[in-house]
Write a protein that holds these residues in place. Structure first.
Motif, PDB file in Angstrom:
ATOM      1  N   PRO A   1       0.749 -12.061  -6.790  1.00 40.00           N
ATOM      2  CA  PRO A   1      -0.023 -11.004  -6.121  1.00 40.00           C
ATOM      3  C   PRO A   1       0.063 -11.139  -4.600  1.00 40.00           C
ATOM      4  CG  PRO A   1      -1.298 -11.996  -7.903  1.00 40.00           C
ATOM      5  CD  PRO A   1      -0.090 -12.860  -7.708  1.00 40.00           C
ATOM      6  N   GLN A   5       0.087  -2.766  -8.364  1.00 40.09           N
ATOM      7  CA  GLN A   5      -0.699  -2.646  -9.587  1.00 40.09           C
ATOM      8  C   GLN A   5      -1.377  -3.946  -9.998  1.00 40.09           C
ATOM      9  OE1 GLN A   5       0.298  -4.238 -12.592  1.00 40.09           O
ATOM     10  NE2 GLN A   5       2.415  -4.798 -12.208  1.00 40.09           N
ATOM     11  N   ASN A   6      -2.500  -3.753 -10.684  1.00 42.02           N
ATOM     12  CA  ASN A   6      -3.214  -4.841 -11.355  1.00 42.02           C
ATOM     13  C   ASN A   6      -3.397  -4.486 -12.826  1.00 42.02           C
ATOM     14  OD1 ASN A   6      -3.646  -6.783  -9.249  1.00 42.02           O
ATOM     15  ND2 ASN A   6      -5.125  -5.374  -8.329  1.00 42.02           N
ATOM     16  N   ASN A  22      -4.755   0.779 -13.031  1.00 43.17           N
ATOM     17  CA  ASN A  22      -5.198   0.034 -11.840  1.00 43.17           C
ATOM     18  C   ASN A  22      -4.067  -0.041 -10.822  1.00 43.17           C
ATOM     19  OD1 ASN A  22      -7.673  -0.534 -13.177  1.00 43.17           O
ATOM     20  ND2 ASN A  22      -6.711  -2.268 -14.189  1.00 43.17           N
ATOM     21  N   SER A  23      -3.584   1.123 -10.417  1.00 37.97           N
ATOM     22  CA  SER A  23      -2.360   1.140  -9.620  1.00 37.97           C
ATOM     23  C   SER A  23      -2.352   2.258  -8.593  1.00 37.97           C
ATOM     24  CB  SER A  23      -1.144   1.301 -10.542  1.00 37.97           C
ATOM     25  OG  SER A  23      -1.213   2.545 -11.225  1.00 37.97           O
ATOM     26  N   LEU A  55      -7.078  -0.231  -7.098  1.00 40.61           N
ATOM     27  CA  LEU A  55      -6.537  -1.483  -7.624  1.00 40.61           C
ATOM     28  C   LEU A  55      -7.613  -2.443  -8.117  1.00 40.61           C
ATOM     29  CD1 LEU A  55      -3.900  -2.199  -4.803  1.00 40.61           C
ATOM     30  CD2 LEU A  55      -3.524  -1.048  -6.996  1.00 40.61           C
ATOM     31  N   ALA A  75      -2.489  -7.328  -5.173  1.00 45.41           N
ATOM     32  CA  ALA A  75      -1.867  -6.692  -6.329  1.00 45.41           C
ATOM     33  C   ALA A  75      -0.434  -7.159  -6.451  1.00 45.41           C
ATOM     34  CB  ALA A  75      -1.902  -5.168  -6.196  1.00 45.41           C
TER      35      ALA A  75
END
Length: 257
Positions: free
Chosen positions: A84, A112-113, A143-144, A222, A227
């Motif tokens: 990340p 993204q996550n 989540n992006s 996110l 990320a």
């Protein structure tokens, strides 16, 4: 914890105990890469390559050139850095080429996550490996935030900012720059904590284009200011060989007084 670039090299682990003494069990030699910022590392060391289950072709990388799609129909591929990165503000730059010219469908630069981590991947065709209808077998990247680039001439050829794995097909043209003309296109993505600024330059044609998207704090999409970063790409009934090269990513910590 205090690794420096001087520690970069090839390492081997030796383990001994009462059962092995005086000899040792040893691992294969393995390269340690220490980076000040993410890069392709020649052959993609430190990155994860993904494709749709059942497909025989993966994205490939050699000599710091990522072949994101391989001029084969129905592809969905992704390529994510395994660590990340801070993305509360950043600048990413890379060179894009539609090698086949007038190809499809497109690609994205994605932060993204997603629960799938570096293995995250959306669907093919117009979903550009990023979006899609969420099912057990056909996911999208949650989540992006992504900067999407559509190169299919059945849509508006251009760019837009996407989030949550949702494809909206609200692309804006980037003329006079021709994304599908086969030239090497230099792309810079700068995010200052509120606004994404995109710059396109085609040195061969001496053309350029700039645009802005106000998205606000990126953590709202996110869930954090860190990320995984990388690329997604796809083809459909129309195909393309899409190459990414000269990649650079620089986090920009925001300071205040």
């Amino acid at each position: 914890a205090s690794v420096t670039t001087a520690d970069q090299g090839t390492y081997q682990l030796f383990i001994t105990n009462a059962a092995t003494y005086p000899s040792a069990v040893q691992s294969a030699p393995s390269a340690l890469v220490v980076e000040l910022e993410p890069g392709f590392n020649g052959s993609g060391n430190g990155w994860t390559l993904n494709n749709t289950a059942g497909e025989t072709l993966f994205p490939s990388i050699s000599g710091n050139v990522l072949e994101l799609t391989q001029n084969t129909g129905g592809q969905a591929n992704s390529f994510f850095f395994d660590t990340p990165m801070y993305c509360g503000a950043f600048q990413a730059s890379f060179t894009y080429q539609d090698v086949t010219t007038n190809g499809a469908d497109g690609f994205s630069f994605c932060l993204q996550n997603d629960p799938a981590g570096a293995s995250a991947l959306g669907q093919g065709g117009g979903e550009i490996g990023y979006g899609g209808a969420e099912t057990a077998t056909l996911p999208y990247i949650t989540n992006s935030v992504a900067v999407g680039f559509d190169i299919y001439n059945g849509h508006t050829i251009g760019c837009e900012v996407l989030n949550g794995g949702k494809q909206t097909y609200a692309y804006g043209p980037v003329t006079p720059v021709a994304l599908t003309g086969g030239d090497l296109i230099n792309i810079v993505i700068h995010y200052d904590g509120n606004t994404i600024t995109l710059s396109f330059t085609d040195p061969s044609a001496s053309t350029s284009y700039h645009t802005n998207y106000v998205i606000g704090p990126i953590a709202q999409y996110l869930g954090a200011n860190t990320a995984l970063i990388g690329f997604t790409g796809a083809t459909g009934g129309v195909t393309a060989q899409q190459n990414i090269s000269a990649f650079s990513y620089t986090p920009i910590p925001i300071m205040s007084a």
